[in-house]
Scaffold this motif. Sequence first.
Motif, PDB file in Angstrom:
ATOM      1  N   ILE A 185       0.577  -1.442   0.284  1.00  0.00           N
ATOM      2  CA  ILE A 185      -0.165  -0.032  -0.088  1.00  0.00           C
ATOM      3  C   ILE A 185       0.852   1.416   0.184  1.00  0.00           C
ATOM      4  CG2 ILE A 185      -1.791   1.571   1.766  1.00  0.00           C
ATOM      5  CD1 ILE A 185      -3.208  -1.540   2.310  1.00  0.00           C
ATOM      6  N   SER A 186       2.336   1.286   0.881  1.00  0.00           N
ATOM      7  CA  SER A 186       3.119   2.557   0.576  1.00  0.00           C
ATOM      8  C   SER A 186       3.705   2.590  -0.420  1.00  0.00           C
ATOM      9  CB  SER A 186       3.473   1.957   2.341  1.00  0.00           C
ATOM     10  OG  SER A 186       4.194   1.516   2.118  1.00  0.00           O
ATOM     11  N   TYR A 187       4.242   1.558  -1.041  1.00  0.00           N
ATOM     12  CA  TYR A 187       4.689   1.472  -2.282  1.00  0.00           C
ATOM     13  C   TYR A 187       3.753   1.871  -3.306  1.00  0.00           C
ATOM     14  CZ  TYR A 187       7.898   0.195  -6.164  1.00  0.00           C
ATOM     15  OH  TYR A 187       8.313  -0.181  -7.577  1.00  0.00           O
ATOM     16  N   SER A 188       2.942   1.506  -3.771  1.00  0.00           N
ATOM     17  CA  SER A 188       1.717   2.382  -3.948  1.00  0.00           C
ATOM     18  C   SER A 188       0.910   3.843  -4.082  1.00  0.00           C
ATOM     19  CB  SER A 188       0.055   1.522  -4.574  1.00  0.00           C
ATOM     20  OG  SER A 188       0.723   0.041  -5.070  1.00  0.00           O
ATOM     21  N   LEU A 189       1.043   4.108  -3.053  1.00  0.00           N
ATOM     22  CA  LEU A 189       1.213   5.399  -2.638  1.00  0.00           C
ATOM     23  C   LEU A 189       2.342   6.326  -3.481  1.00  0.00           C
ATOM     24  CD1 LEU A 189      -0.316   5.119   0.743  1.00  0.00           C
ATOM     25  CD2 LEU A 189      -1.902   6.289  -1.397  1.00  0.00           C
ATOM     26  N   PHE A 190       2.845   6.327  -2.768  1.00  0.00           N
ATOM     27  CA  PHE A 190       4.651   7.190  -3.830  1.00  0.00           C
ATOM     28  C   PHE A 190       4.393   6.764  -4.701  1.00  0.00           C
ATOM     29  CE2 PHE A 190       7.316   3.751  -2.438  1.00  0.00           C
ATOM     30  CZ  PHE A 190       8.041   3.318  -3.749  1.00  0.00           C
ATOM     31  N   SER A 191       4.893   5.435  -5.383  1.00  0.00           N
ATOM     32  CA  SER A 191       4.937   5.685  -6.611  1.00  0.00           C
ATOM     33  C   SER A 191       3.399   6.175  -7.255  1.00  0.00           C
ATOM     34  CB  SER A 191       4.838   4.024  -7.193  1.00  0.00           C
ATOM     35  OG  SER A 191       5.542   3.455  -6.547  1.00  0.00           O
ATOM     36  N   GLY A 192       2.420   6.222  -6.443  1.00  0.00           N
ATOM     37  CA  GLY A 192       0.905   6.792  -7.789  1.00  0.00           C
ATOM     38  C   GLY A 192       1.241   8.478  -7.256  1.00  0.00           C
ATOM     39  N   MET A 193       1.482   8.739  -6.418  1.00  0.00           N
ATOM     40  CA  MET A 193       1.386   9.994  -6.357  1.00  0.00           C
ATOM     41  C   MET A 193       2.149  10.673  -7.376  1.00  0.00           C
ATOM     42  SD  MET A 193       1.231  10.290  -2.152  1.00  0.00           S
ATOM     43  CE  MET A 193      -1.067  10.507  -1.530  1.00  0.00           C
ATOM     44  N   ILE A 194       3.016   9.892  -7.429  1.00  0.00           N
ATOM     45  CA  ILE A 194       4.193  10.768  -8.267  1.00  0.00           C
ATOM     46  C   ILE A 194       3.964  10.649  -9.666  1.00  0.00           C
ATOM     47  CG2 ILE A 194       7.372  11.228  -9.206  1.00  0.00           C
ATOM     48  CD1 ILE A 194       5.760  12.764  -6.175  1.00  0.00           C
ATOM     49  N   GLY A 195       3.856   8.986  -9.843  1.00  0.00           N
ATOM     50  CA  GLY A 195       3.743   8.664 -11.526  1.00  0.00           C
ATOM     51  C   GLY A 195       2.858   9.738 -12.256  1.00  0.00           C
ATOM     52  N   THR A 196       1.702   9.672 -11.153  1.00  0.00           N
ATOM     53  CA  THR A 196       0.144  10.335 -12.025  1.00  0.00           C
ATOM     54  C   THR A 196       0.886  11.276 -12.387  1.00  0.00           C
ATOM     55  OG1 THR A 196      -0.502  11.015  -9.910  1.00  0.00           O
ATOM     56  CG2 THR A 196      -1.583   8.267 -10.292  1.00  0.00           C
ATOM     57  N   GLN A 197       1.621  11.984 -12.406  1.00  0.00           N
ATOM     58  CA  GLN A 197       1.943  13.523 -12.465  1.00  0.00           C
ATOM     59  C   GLN A 197       2.294  13.638 -14.168  1.00  0.00           C
ATOM     60  OE1 GLN A 197       0.980  16.293 -10.661  1.00  0.00           O
ATOM     61  NE2 GLN A 197       0.723  14.663  -9.738  1.00  0.00           N
ATOM     62  N   SER A 198       2.791  12.275 -14.629  1.00  0.00           N
ATOM     63  CA  SER A 198       3.349  11.906 -16.224  1.00  0.00           C
ATOM     64  C   SER A 198       1.561  11.906 -16.894  1.00  0.00           C
ATOM     65  CB  SER A 198       3.558  10.599 -16.046  1.00  0.00           C
ATOM     66  OG  SER A 198       2.457   9.906 -15.967  1.00  0.00           O
ATOM     67  N   VAL A 199       0.585  11.786 -16.459  1.00  0.00           N
ATOM     68  CA  VAL A 199      -0.888  11.947 -16.858  1.00  0.00           C
ATOM     69  C   VAL A 199      -1.144  13.377 -16.897  1.00  0.00           C
ATOM     70  CG1 VAL A 199      -3.683  11.377 -16.300  1.00  0.00           C
ATOM     71  CG2 VAL A 199      -1.452   9.763 -15.995  1.00  0.00           C
ATOM     72  N   LEU A 200      -0.847  14.022 -16.030  1.00  0.00           N
ATOM     73  CA  LEU A 200      -1.231  15.461 -16.486  1.00  0.00           C
ATOM     74  C   LEU A 200      -0.519  15.905 -17.076  1.00  0.00           C
ATOM     75  CD1 LEU A 200      -2.082  17.876 -13.212  1.00  0.00           C
ATOM     76  CD2 LEU A 200       0.163  18.689 -15.223  1.00  0.00           C
ATOM     77  N   PHE A 201       0.681  15.779 -17.216  1.00  0.00           N
ATOM     78  CA  PHE A 201       2.023  16.539 -18.583  1.00  0.00           C
ATOM     79  C   PHE A 201       1.755  15.600 -19.378  1.00  0.00           C
ATOM     80  CE2 PHE A 201       4.965  16.961 -13.982  1.00  0.00           C
ATOM     81  CZ  PHE A 201       4.174  18.514 -13.980  1.00  0.00           C
ATOM     82  N   SER A 202       0.987  14.739 -19.748  1.00  0.00           N
ATOM     83  CA  SER A 202       0.887  14.289 -20.624  1.00  0.00           C
ATOM     84  C   SER A 202      -0.398  15.003 -21.925  1.00  0.00           C
ATOM     85  CB  SER A 202       0.191  12.771 -20.438  1.00  0.00           C
ATOM     86  OG  SER A 202      -0.219  11.609 -21.589  1.00  0.00           O
ATOM     87  N   LYS A 203      -1.476  15.033 -20.739  1.00  0.00           N
ATOM     88  CA  LYS A 203      -2.457  15.809 -21.224  1.00  0.00           C
ATOM     89  C   LYS A 203      -2.185  17.276 -21.331  1.00  0.00           C
ATOM     90  CE  LYS A 203      -7.617  17.913 -20.801  1.00  0.00           C
ATOM     91  NZ  LYS A 203      -7.799  17.206 -21.878  1.00  0.00           N
ATOM     92  N   ALA A 204      -1.436  17.858 -21.047  1.00  0.00           N
ATOM     93  CA  ALA A 204      -0.715  18.885 -21.318  1.00  0.00           C
ATOM     94  C   ALA A 204       0.029  19.014 -22.505  1.00  0.00           C
ATOM     95  CB  ALA A 204       0.200  20.139 -20.359  1.00  0.00           C
ATOM     96  N   LEU A 205       0.828  17.463 -22.719  1.00  0.00           N
ATOM     97  CA  LEU A 205       1.669  17.646 -24.092  1.00  0.00           C
ATOM     98  C   LEU A 205       0.211  18.057 -24.828  1.00  0.00           C
ATOM     99  CD1 LEU A 205       4.610  15.865 -23.549  1.00  0.00           C
ATOM    100  CD2 LEU A 205       4.604  18.142 -24.184  1.00  0.00           C
ATOM    101  N   SER A 206      -0.400  16.649 -25.156  1.00  0.00           N
ATOM    102  CA  SER A 206      -1.289  16.221 -26.251  1.00  0.00           C
ATOM    103  C   SER A 206      -2.332  17.651 -25.909  1.00  0.00           C
ATOM    104  CB  SER A 206      -2.554  14.682 -25.387  1.00  0.00           C
ATOM    105  OG  SER A 206      -3.093  14.776 -26.780  1.00  0.00           O
ATOM    106  N   THR A 207      -2.733  18.180 -25.441  1.00  0.00           N
ATOM    107  CA  THR A 207      -2.999  19.781 -25.481  1.00  0.00           C
ATOM    108  C   THR A 207      -2.781  20.681 -26.412  1.00  0.00           C
ATOM    109  OG1 THR A 207      -5.016  19.311 -23.536  1.00  0.00           O
ATOM    110  CG2 THR A 207      -4.409  21.511 -24.349  1.00  0.00           C
ATOM    111  N   LEU A 208      -1.100  21.147 -25.684  1.00  0.00           N
ATOM    112  CA  LEU A 208      -0.272  21.108 -26.941  1.00  0.00           C
ATOM    113  C   LEU A 208      -0.046  21.138 -28.402  1.00  0.00           C
ATOM    114  CD1 LEU A 208       2.345  22.716 -23.847  1.00  0.00           C
ATOM    115  CD2 LEU A 208       0.388  24.444 -24.493  1.00  0.00           C
ATOM    116  N   MET A 209      -0.050  19.661 -28.809  1.00  0.00           N
ATOM    117  CA  MET A 209       0.472  19.654 -29.942  1.00  0.00           C
ATOM    118  C   MET A 209      -1.267  19.571 -31.033  1.00  0.00           C
ATOM    119  SD  MET A 209       2.701  18.205 -30.014  1.00  0.00           S
ATOM    120  CE  MET A 209       2.671  17.225 -32.000  1.00  0.00           C
ATOM    121  N   ARG A 210      -2.848  19.520 -30.450  1.00  0.00           N
ATOM    122  CA  ARG A 210      -3.550  19.974 -30.524  1.00  0.00           C
ATOM    123  C   ARG A 210      -4.075  21.413 -31.282  1.00  0.00           C
ATOM    124  NH1 ARG A 210      -9.602  18.965 -27.733  1.00  0.00           N
ATOM    125  NH2 ARG A 210     -11.018  19.366 -29.439  1.00  0.00           N
TER     126      ARG A 210
END
Length: 315
Positions: A185-210
């Motif tokens: 659970i603790s491993y998934s928490l810190f991995s998810g909290m940091i890793g999910t920022q890639s989703v935010l930046f991914s959408k930003a990149l996709s939006t900028l490309m659009r």
Amino acid sequence: MTGWYIGAIINVVGSILINLGTNVMKLGHNKRSADLPESSRRPIRKYREWQCGVGLFVVGNALNFISFGFAAQSLLAALGSIQFVSNVFFAWFVLHERADRRVIVATAMIIVGCIVLVAFGNHQSKPLNSHQLQHLFQNDIYIAYLSWLLATAGLAYIVYRVGNQKLKREGLGGMSHRWIKALPISYSLFSGMIGTQSVLFSKALSTLMRTTIDGHSQLGTWFFWLVLVLFLCCAYFWVTSLNKALRLFPAVVIVPTMQISWTLFSVVSGGIYYQEYHAFTAFTASMFGLGVLVSLMSKLMTLVCCVTFLDDRDL
């Protein structure tokens, strides 16, 4: 067919490929663990199963990247729960890990949750330029959320490190059941909290490309390249964390745990940063929240069922 439908379909296909790739990667780890003696084991990257799994994982993430240009992050991130539905099948078909009746019931609940999410989620996704995205980063609510996120991720990492050191000193038999649960659970928490920022930046990149494709190029701005670097860093962190998790824990435990963390923080991060909650009425917000809650509780139900499978071999 409107844009958000296209984004949702692409995202579902990508999510299924990601989950298939995750299970095939786990198969590679299992095959490597069966090779004895340990000193003669080849590096994991030499195993064909792991290579195929990474390929499927990359293609799935590429499709998800494209989908974010068409629909809201909060909707697509929550819709990613479909990964768990496919995980029940792939874990059985690829890894021969059986799911009991409670897992099947939880899977059915996730399907219901996804239907509610699609019906009441935010269906808007406007093209944004670099200046508009920079302005969103300066929002006080997002800054407060990001500060809390980093602090909590640090705390979860400390808990995992302490538990892992305790496991090495005392072995599985010397650890309490609470600590055994706390490790994934603790491993998934810190991995998810940091890793999910890639989703935010991914959408930003996709939006900028659009926006660029629409005739307003964003490639010459420093912000575009900064977001690209941040996306690559967070994505690399998530992939390496997931790969390590598959080596440390059983797929039936770590996959739903990681997906709970991934879904929750992707939805919250996108909703706050892109201010997607502005499109909700009180009713649609309640129904969307109910859909997310049903999906997360279903995954939690499965995790409670499966966490007892942890043993010395898997840790």
